[in-house]
Design a protein around this motif. Structure first.
Motif, PDB file in Angstrom:
ATOM      1  N   LYS A  54       5.710 -41.734  54.497  1.00  0.00           N
ATOM      2  CA  LYS A  54       6.409 -41.169  55.636  1.00  0.00           C
ATOM      3  C   LYS A  54       7.626 -40.413  55.118  1.00  0.00           C
ATOM      4  CE  LYS A  54       3.810 -42.610  58.999  1.00  0.00           C
ATOM      5  NZ  LYS A  54       3.068 -41.654  59.849  1.00  0.00           N
ATOM      6  N   ASN A  55       7.666 -39.149  55.440  1.00  0.00           N
ATOM      7  CA  ASN A  55       8.748 -38.285  54.958  1.00  0.00           C
ATOM      8  C   ASN A  55       9.862 -38.264  55.989  1.00  0.00           C
ATOM      9  OD1 ASN A  55      10.361 -36.267  53.954  1.00  0.00           O
ATOM     10  ND2 ASN A  55       8.702 -34.804  53.621  1.00  0.00           N
ATOM     11  N   ASN A  56      11.024 -38.729  55.594  1.00  0.00           N
ATOM     12  CA  ASN A  56      12.157 -38.774  56.515  1.00  0.00           C
ATOM     13  C   ASN A  56      12.899 -37.442  56.608  1.00  0.00           C
ATOM     14  OD1 ASN A  56      11.815 -41.524  57.197  1.00  0.00           O
ATOM     15  ND2 ASN A  56      12.794 -42.130  55.269  1.00  0.00           N
ATOM     16  N   ASN A  57      12.526 -36.484  55.752  1.00  0.00           N
ATOM     17  CA  ASN A  57      13.168 -35.170  55.805  1.00  0.00           C
ATOM     18  C   ASN A  57      12.664 -34.394  57.019  1.00  0.00           C
ATOM     19  OD1 ASN A  57      14.496 -35.668  53.371  1.00  0.00           O
ATOM     20  ND2 ASN A  57      12.787 -34.848  52.173  1.00  0.00           N
ATOM     21  N   LYS A  58      13.568 -33.678  57.641  1.00  0.00           N
ATOM     22  CA  LYS A  58      13.190 -32.854  58.783  1.00  0.00           C
ATOM     23  C   LYS A  58      12.426 -31.634  58.285  1.00  0.00           C
ATOM     24  CE  LYS A  58      15.080 -30.628  62.907  1.00  0.00           C
ATOM     25  NZ  LYS A  58      16.313 -30.277  63.667  1.00  0.00           N
ATOM     26  N   SER A  59      11.307 -31.337  58.927  1.00  0.00           N
ATOM     27  CA  SER A  59      10.511 -30.184  58.515  1.00  0.00           C
ATOM     28  C   SER A  59      11.271 -28.887  58.764  1.00  0.00           C
ATOM     29  CB  SER A  59       9.169 -30.159  59.249  1.00  0.00           C
ATOM     30  OG  SER A  59       9.369 -30.146  60.642  1.00  0.00           O
ATOM     31  N   ILE A  60      10.982 -27.895  57.938  1.00  0.00           N
ATOM     32  CA  ILE A  60      11.644 -26.595  58.017  1.00  0.00           C
ATOM     33  C   ILE A  60      10.628 -25.571  58.507  1.00  0.00           C
ATOM     34  CG2 ILE A  60      12.801 -24.779  56.699  1.00  0.00           C
ATOM     35  CD1 ILE A  60      13.700 -27.027  54.749  1.00  0.00           C
ATOM     36  N   LEU A  61      10.943 -24.920  59.615  1.00  0.00           N
ATOM     37  CA  LEU A  61      10.043 -23.912  60.181  1.00  0.00           C
ATOM     38  C   LEU A  61      10.423 -22.530  59.678  1.00  0.00           C
ATOM     39  CD1 LEU A  61       7.780 -23.076  62.166  1.00  0.00           C
ATOM     40  CD2 LEU A  61       9.546 -22.902  63.934  1.00  0.00           C
ATOM     41  N   LEU A  62       9.449 -21.838  59.099  1.00  0.00           N
ATOM     42  CA  LEU A  62       9.632 -20.464  58.625  1.00  0.00           C
ATOM     43  C   LEU A  62       8.732 -19.572  59.477  1.00  0.00           C
ATOM     44  CD1 LEU A  62       9.385 -21.267  54.806  1.00  0.00           C
ATOM     45  CD2 LEU A  62      11.480 -21.000  56.137  1.00  0.00           C
ATOM     46  N   ASN A  63       9.336 -18.745  60.310  1.00  0.00           N
ATOM     47  CA  ASN A  63       8.535 -17.967  61.275  1.00  0.00           C
ATOM     48  C   ASN A  63       8.414 -16.491  60.929  1.00  0.00           C
ATOM     49  OD1 ASN A  63      11.081 -17.056  61.924  1.00  0.00           O
ATOM     50  ND2 ASN A  63      11.168 -18.056  63.922  1.00  0.00           N
ATOM     51  N   GLN A  64       8.886 -16.105  59.742  1.00  0.00           N
ATOM     52  CA  GLN A  64       8.747 -14.719  59.290  1.00  0.00           C
ATOM     53  C   GLN A  64       8.335 -14.704  57.825  1.00  0.00           C
ATOM     54  OE1 GLN A  64       9.134 -11.893  61.226  1.00  0.00           O
ATOM     55  NE2 GLN A  64       9.427 -13.261  62.980  1.00  0.00           N
ATOM     56  N   GLN A  65       7.588 -13.664  57.450  1.00  0.00           N
ATOM     57  CA  GLN A  65       7.128 -13.544  56.063  1.00  0.00           C
ATOM     58  C   GLN A  65       7.358 -12.119  55.558  1.00  0.00           C
ATOM     59  OE1 GLN A  65       4.574 -14.496  58.557  1.00  0.00           O
ATOM     60  NE2 GLN A  65       5.589 -16.496  58.466  1.00  0.00           N
ATOM     61  N   ASP A  66       7.770 -12.031  54.324  1.00  0.00           N
ATOM     62  CA  ASP A  66       7.935 -10.739  53.666  1.00  0.00           C
ATOM     63  C   ASP A  66       6.974 -10.706  52.479  1.00  0.00           C
ATOM     64  OD1 ASP A  66       8.827  -8.306  52.687  1.00  0.00           O
ATOM     65  OD2 ASP A  66      10.537  -9.180  51.631  1.00  0.00           O
ATOM     66  N   TYR A  67       6.035  -9.763  52.501  1.00  0.00           N
ATOM     67  CA  TYR A  67       5.033  -9.651  51.438  1.00  0.00           C
ATOM     68  C   TYR A  67       5.427  -8.506  50.501  1.00  0.00           C
ATOM     69  CZ  TYR A  67       2.247 -12.584  54.551  1.00  0.00           C
ATOM     70  OH  TYR A  67       1.799 -13.607  55.350  1.00  0.00           O
ATOM     71  N   ILE A  68       5.624  -8.843  49.242  1.00  0.00           N
ATOM     72  CA  ILE A  68       5.942  -7.827  48.231  1.00  0.00           C
ATOM     73  C   ILE A  68       4.665  -7.520  47.459  1.00  0.00           C
ATOM     74  CG2 ILE A  68       7.316  -7.276  46.183  1.00  0.00           C
ATOM     75  CD1 ILE A  68       9.414  -9.255  47.188  1.00  0.00           C
ATOM     76  N   LYS A  69       4.218  -6.287  47.527  1.00  0.00           N
ATOM     77  CA  LYS A  69       2.973  -5.885  46.881  1.00  0.00           C
ATOM     78  C   LYS A  69       3.231  -5.386  45.459  1.00  0.00           C
ATOM     79  CE  LYS A  69       0.433  -6.537  50.606  1.00  0.00           C
ATOM     80  NZ  LYS A  69      -0.639  -7.547  50.668  1.00  0.00           N
TER      81      LYS A  69
END
Length: 349
Positions: free
Chosen positions: A266-281
């Motif tokens: 059981k992970n007591n750390n709060k989850s981190i939501l990442l709602n944007q992505q930057d793709y470097i080609k």
């Protein structure tokens, strides 16, 4: 004795043929608690291959939770995690039904081929919804679409870092605004997984566009769907196998499909939501150098590495376009123009 053996062998062959002819609906419609392993045969001009499927049904009614591993055959931690789950999960502890594909791309797995099926050189995770009359990969996608996704309440697609990918473990879903209940359940399942990072992708697909990706196909069909990404660089890491298993058990417990949870961490750390992505080609072919790895924090305009030619001459720097965390990157020296070199995740309020 020989005659008896021959009769038994013929009976088993006949049962195998009949069983292979059954569709998922026929199998899941059977009464009682059971586990059944079957295969779907894929025939083409190239070579006959197959798609293995396991159905585990409990006595009590409940959701149909589908799990797929090995869409990319070189992503080993998901495949090994599902192999262990198949040994551990018992029908008597299941409520509803589990449909499990242990290795979706058998040919790529056996031939150790990154990304594509060696029979037709197509990427299964770029082929959905597939075609019943297409190439091998297109037929596999069609079977998964028609037989697995269409019969699912929840669809989980498990991936990892392929042969050249250094990847930070995360769980992800599509933020489909016009299906808020499905999106909310996908987020809640992601949070229950105990994986630290949750990635939310924007969803703007129309009903007529090909979804390409397996769990995006499920989202398009109005089914709650999400994906786990864990493992990297085409090797088996025990910690990532355990992370995947733990996440699956947590999800199954939350969905009500598994009444005897085996999750131990059981992970007591709060989850981190990442709602944007930057793709470097990759801008040019060459040899890539970088001291950064998945999970590192980066800043906008920061130099992330550089590309040289075959003589060691520097061609150009690779610059970050945003502040964020490296979700995955190319972790091996050769790079080809147009490939995703970095995926950087960040949060936008």
């Amino acid at each position: 004795m020989k005659k008896i053996k021959k009769v038994v062998l013929l009976s088993l062959m006949l049962m195998s043929v009949l069983f292979n002819a059954q569709n998922i609906n026929q199998i899941t419609g059977q009464s009682g608690a059971f586990r059944k392993d079957t295969v779907f045969t894929i025939k083409s001009d190239l070579k006959e291959t197959y798609l293995p499927v396991t159905i585990i049904k409990g006595k009590a009614k409940g959701p149909v939770f589908s799990i797929v591993a090995g869409i990319h055959g070189y992503e080993y931690p998901p495949i090994i995690a599902v192999q262990e789950l198949l040994k551990e999960i018992k029908p008597e502890h299941v409520k509803g039904t589990l449909i499990i594909i242990p290795i979706a791309n058998v040919e790529a797995f056996q031939k150790r081929t990154p990304f594509v099926n060696p029979l037709d050189h197509k990427n299964l995770n770029n082929t959905f919804p597939g075609s019943p009359d297409g190439t091998t990969t297109e037929q596999i996608a069609n079977i998964i679409t028609k037989e697995i996704i269409s019969n699912s309440t929840i669809f989980l697609d498990i991936h990892g870092g392929d042969a050249n990918e250094d990847l930070l473990p995360f769980v992800c879903y599509y933020d489909r605004k016009d299906a808020p209940e499905n999106t909310r359940l996908a987020h809640n399942l992601s949070a229950q997984s105990q994986i630290n990072y949750i990635v939310s992708y924007p969803y703007n697909l129309t009903q007529t566009e090909p979804a390409k990706y397996a769990f995006k196909q499920a989202v398009q069909q109005g089914i709650t769907a999400l994906s786990i990404e864990a493992g990297k660089l085409g090797t088996v890491q025990k910690e990532n196998v355990e992370m995947i298993k733990n996440a699956v058990y947590n999800m199954l417990e939350y969905s009500g499909n598994y009444v005897k949870s085996k999750a131990k961490i059981k992970n007591n750390n709060k989850s981190i939501l990442l709602n944007q992505q930057d793709y470097i080609k990759v801008p040019e072919n060459g040899i890539f150098y970088s001291d950064f790895k998945s999970g590192d924090l980066v800043k906008k305009n920061q130099v992330l590495g550089f590309v040289t030619d075959e003589f060691g001459n520097k061609k150009l720097d690779i610059i970050s376009n945003s502040d964020g965390i490296i979700l995955y990157k190319v972790g091996t020296p050769p790079v080809n123009k147009g490939e995703t070199l970095f995926c950087i995740g960040y949060t936008q309020q």
